[in-house]
Design a protein around this motif. Structure first.
Motif, PDB file in Angstrom:
ATOM      1  N   MET A 261      36.079  55.714  42.226  1.00 35.28           N
ATOM      2  CA  MET A 261      35.376  54.436  42.003  1.00 35.28           C
ATOM      3  C   MET A 261      34.404  54.242  43.168  1.00 35.28           C
ATOM      4  N   ALA A 262      33.267  53.613  42.886  1.00 34.16           N
ATOM      5  CA  ALA A 262      32.312  53.343  43.957  1.00 34.16           C
ATOM      6  C   ALA A 262      31.609  52.033  43.675  1.00 34.16           C
ATOM      7  N   ARG A 263      31.464  51.243  44.736  1.00 37.08           N
ATOM      8  CA  ARG A 263      30.877  49.904  44.601  1.00 37.08           C
ATOM      9  C   ARG A 263      29.469  49.977  44.015  1.00 37.08           C
ATOM     10  N   GLY A 264      29.202  49.186  43.000  1.00 35.16           N
ATOM     11  CA  GLY A 264      27.854  49.119  42.412  1.00 35.16           C
ATOM     12  C   GLY A 264      27.511  50.280  41.497  1.00 35.16           C
ATOM     13  N   MET A 353      38.295  39.520  46.524  1.00 36.37           N
ATOM     14  CA  MET A 353      38.773  40.913  46.404  1.00 36.37           C
ATOM     15  C   MET A 353      37.579  41.759  45.934  1.00 36.37           C
ATOM     16  N   ALA A 354      37.055  42.587  46.815  1.00 39.11           N
ATOM     17  CA  ALA A 354      35.815  43.320  46.502  1.00 39.11           C
ATOM     18  C   ALA A 354      35.981  44.226  45.280  1.00 39.11           C
ATOM     19  N   CYS A 355      37.170  44.820  45.139  1.00 38.76           N
ATOM     20  CA  CYS A 355      37.374  45.754  44.016  1.00 38.76           C
ATOM     21  C   CYS A 355      37.353  45.010  42.683  1.00 38.76           C
ATOM     22  N   ALA A 434      46.555  50.756  48.972  1.00 37.64           N
ATOM     23  CA  ALA A 434      46.355  52.117  49.501  1.00 37.64           C
ATOM     24  C   ALA A 434      45.743  53.026  48.437  1.00 37.64           C
ATOM     25  N   TYR A 435      46.187  52.909  47.203  1.00 42.19           N
ATOM     26  CA  TYR A 435      45.632  53.746  46.123  1.00 42.19           C
ATOM     27  C   TYR A 435      44.152  53.431  45.938  1.00 42.19           C
ATOM     28  N   ILE A 436      43.828  52.135  45.878  1.00 39.50           N
ATOM     29  CA  ILE A 436      42.432  51.729  45.643  1.00 39.50           C
ATOM     30  C   ILE A 436      41.560  52.217  46.797  1.00 39.50           C
ATOM     31  N   ASN A 437      42.087  52.123  47.997  1.00 36.45           N
ATOM     32  CA  ASN A 437      41.335  52.585  49.175  1.00 36.45           C
ATOM     33  C   ASN A 437      41.110  54.092  49.136  1.00 36.45           C
ATOM     34  N   ARG A 438      42.110  54.812  48.644  1.00 30.64           N
ATOM     35  CA  ARG A 438      41.998  56.280  48.576  1.00 30.64           C
ATOM     36  C   ARG A 438      40.925  56.699  47.569  1.00 30.64           C
ATOM     37  N   MET A 439      40.790  55.957  46.487  1.00 27.74           N
ATOM     38  CA  MET A 439      39.916  56.382  45.395  1.00 27.74           C
ATOM     39  C   MET A 439      38.549  55.694  45.388  1.00 27.74           C
ATOM     40  N   CYS A 443      37.207  48.851  49.881  1.00 28.49           N
ATOM     41  CA  CYS A 443      37.897  48.125  50.956  1.00 28.49           C
ATOM     42  C   CYS A 443      36.993  47.884  52.160  1.00 28.49           C
ATOM     43  N   GLY A 444      36.028  48.758  52.331  1.00 27.05           N
ATOM     44  CA  GLY A 444      35.081  48.595  53.441  1.00 27.05           C
ATOM     45  C   GLY A 444      34.202  47.359  53.262  1.00 27.05           C
ATOM     46  N   TYR A 445      34.155  46.808  52.066  1.00 31.55           N
ATOM     47  CA  TYR A 445      33.291  45.646  51.797  1.00 31.55           C
ATOM     48  C   TYR A 445      34.104  44.393  51.505  1.00 31.55           C
ATOM     49  N   CYS A 446      35.377  44.422  51.849  1.00 33.32           N
ATOM     50  CA  CYS A 446      36.271  43.355  51.405  1.00 33.32           C
ATOM     51  C   CYS A 446      36.621  42.392  52.538  1.00 33.32           C
ATOM     52  N   ARG A 447      36.834  41.130  52.184  1.00 27.62           N
ATOM     53  CA  ARG A 447      37.269  40.126  53.171  1.00 27.62           C
ATOM     54  C   ARG A 447      38.705  40.418  53.597  1.00 27.62           C
TER      55      ARG A 447
END
Ligand code: FAD
Ligand code: DLZ
Ligand code: SF4
Length: 514
Positions: A261-264, A353-355, A434-439, A443-447
């Protein structure tokens, strides 16, 4: 009195295939009816783009049938006299035409509610109504029922292997190509920052789309989502062009990044053909064979092609079989007694939640989200938060352009929510941050902080994961595949468990679902 001459053939909005069984023996004197009706456009408040897509495809399909010599009556939503009902349009046509037709022919619909209704049409109309099987699938319902009979577990993998053998897809003699049935473990890579995501071509707009778009804006202004941008094709040629683009530019990397998954980035290396397959513009077996050819001619690796074929030959056929095998009781199950309401951010995307924000935003914009967003972001959140399956299912049915109950329900009810108690999935697809962060890069864009487990800054998926296991301990503890997390839960201190419960309660209150 007019002479009895022919058959009235009703084609539904997701039956737009020239090979549809209701047209197979079309003869002079017959008439094809295609109708835009409020009943179907509003039984759930479909995404505007879904209605605009389907009405455009329906209108183009009617034109193409007329060009090929069929007699077609096309009813537009705003035509005077439109009864707003499928039955109403059949009845109206029969009344207007006197005794011109001696029977009605329909291909079985994709949703149980409609089939149930159609079973009474013959009696109501006083005319035979023939409901034919929908044979646009690789596996007939009779074949699926045969496979399922007497099995304790309906494991998709075993069904898929039989389908591989029966179709010969990716087979070398009686062995799977490459010596393995499944290359899933090779298909879990994170997206590197340097990878280039193919830019998809946009189809030119036309008069039909312009007219439909205006109609949808006026009639369905309060429905979810936006019509523009509209990247999808609306004819068979355009759907085939999109398939060709996918096979050439995306399929080689489909396997590697299938779960990424990737933002945007809405589409990544996915095919974005489910909306075409499900309304009839593409044929599933043809799609699988064309993907196989890419591998046989060394234009795509086996892990990618097998991963792709498994989605269509395996999952798509399997969920359809399961739906018709288990309905109508299936939809009523709620194994985990989940009862919380759907949070408002599923509609407006207003969450920190950014995701989740990205998945809802993509959905609103494109009437599309790829599988991992549907399963591991919006689905996973609904599972962990214990949202009422009916509310979640309605959301999934209306927000996606590819959604019809035969495919939406098993995926949501069975795969995402475990509401069927494990008919489809051997364990709930529950995951922490942790799963969402791995894939993903979300998370780098999240509050919230994915590394924090408790407190107001902690990623909600972290404490909700454990809260889910605690809330459902009596039902899930005995599940072999959850023995590890339950062992860890048993080792957890009471203070930690209290913190998890308190954080979850606070969070549910914050998002208005207590
Ligand atoms: P790709 O990733 O390119 O996959 C290729 C094709 O495989 C898809 O076009 C689709 O036809 C088929 N496929 C893949 N996964 C599945 C699956 N689990 N079930 C059935 N077919 C599959 N799919 C729908 O077509 N309609 C739905 O309403 C729908 N609702 C879903 C709800 C939830 C909660 C989940 C977890 C999944 C749902 N899916 C649904 C399955 C899947 O997410 C979509 O088919 C896929 O994201 C469509 O995008 P794509 O065409 O780019 O697929
Ligand atoms: C989804 C849909 C919409 C939005 N509109 C129509 C319509 O106006 N006429 C029609 O025949 N079909 C439509 N559909 C598709 C149907 O809902 C679909 O055929 C059933 O849900 C069965 O799968
Ligand atoms: Fe999603 Fe948690 Fe990551 Fe935020 S920190 S993006 S909520 S997984």
């Amino acid at each position: 009195m007019s002479p009895t001459t022919g058959s009235l053939r009703l084609i539904l909005g997701d039956q737009l295939s020239k090979s549809i069984s209701s047209l197979s023996d079309y003869a002079d004197g017959d008439l094809v009816l295609i109708a835009e009706v409020d009943q179907e456009a509003s039984y759930v408040r479909h995404h505007k783009k879904k209605i605009a897509f389907l009405f455009s495809v329906m209108r183009h399909f009617a034109v193409s049938l007329t060009d090929r010599g069929y007699t077609v009556r096309y009813v537009k939503l705003d035509d005077p006299g439109n009864t707003g009902l499928l039955y109403g349009e059949v009845e109206r046509l029969l009344q207007e035409s006197g005794e011109t037709f001696d029977k009605v022919i329909i291909t079985s619909p994709g949703e149980w509610r409609l089939l149930d209704d159609m079973r009474h049409w013959s009696e109501r109309l006083g005319l035979p109504v023939h409901i034919r099987p929908d044979d646009r699938f690789i596996c007939s319902l009779a074949r699926f029922n045969d496979w399922a009979a007497g099995r304790k577990r309906l494991t998709m993998e075993y069904f898929y292997r039989e389908m591989r053998r029966e179709t010969g897809l990716l087979m070398e003699g009686d062995k799977p190509a490459g010596g393995q049935w499944n290359f899933d473990k090779d298909n879990r890579k994170r997206l590197p920052a340097t990878v280039e995501i193919p830019k998809r071509p946009r189809h030119p707009s036309d008069e039909i789309f312009t007219e439909v778009s205006q109609l949808v804006s006026e009639r369905f202004s309060d429905h979810f989502g936006e019509i523009e941008p509209f990247p999808y094709g609306v004819t068979s040629d355009q759907a085939h062009a999109d398939l060709g683009f996918f096979l050439e530019h995306c399929l080689p990397q489909f396997g590697d990044f299938q779960d990424a998954m990737a933002r945007g980035e809405a589409f990544l290396f996915h095919s974005v053909i489910s909306l075409y397959l499900n309304c009839g513009l593409l044929d599933p077996l043809e799609v699988c064979r064309r993907a196989e050819t890419q591998w046989r001619e060394s234009r795509a690796p086996l892990n990618a092609v097998e991963g792709f074929v498994r989605q269509i030959l395996g999952w798509r056929e399997y969920v359809r079989g399961l739906y018709w095998l288990k309905m109508p009781d299936y939809a009523e199950m709620n194994y985990l007694d989940a009862a919380r309401p759907l949070p408002s951010f599923y509609w407006n995307g207003e969450t920190q939640m950014a995701c989740v924000r990205d998945a809802v935003e993509t959905t609103r914009k494109h009437a599309y989200a790829h599988h991992i967003q549907r399963l591991m972001i919006t689905g996973n959140f609904a599972l962990l938060a214990g949202i009422d399956p009916k509310a979640v299912e309605e959301w999934y049915l209306l927000v996606y352009a590819d959604a019809y109950e035969w495919v939406e329900l098993p995926n949501t009810h069975g795969m995402a929510l475990f509401a069927d108690g494990g008919m489809m999935a051997t364990k709930p697809y529950a995951a922490s941050g942790a799963y969402i962060n791995r894939m993903s890069d979300y998370c780098g864009y999240c509050r919230y902080s994915v590394s924090q487990k408790n407190g107001s800054k902690a990623c909600p998926f972290n404490y909700l994961y454990w809260n889910f296991l605690i809330e459902n301990e009596d039902k899930l503890k005995g599940n072999q595949r959850l023995s590890m997390p339950y062992r860890n839960l048993a080792k957890m201190s009471d203070e930690k468990k209290v913190a998890i419960r308190e954080d979850s309660r606070r969070f549910f209150k914050e998002i208005g679902i207590v």
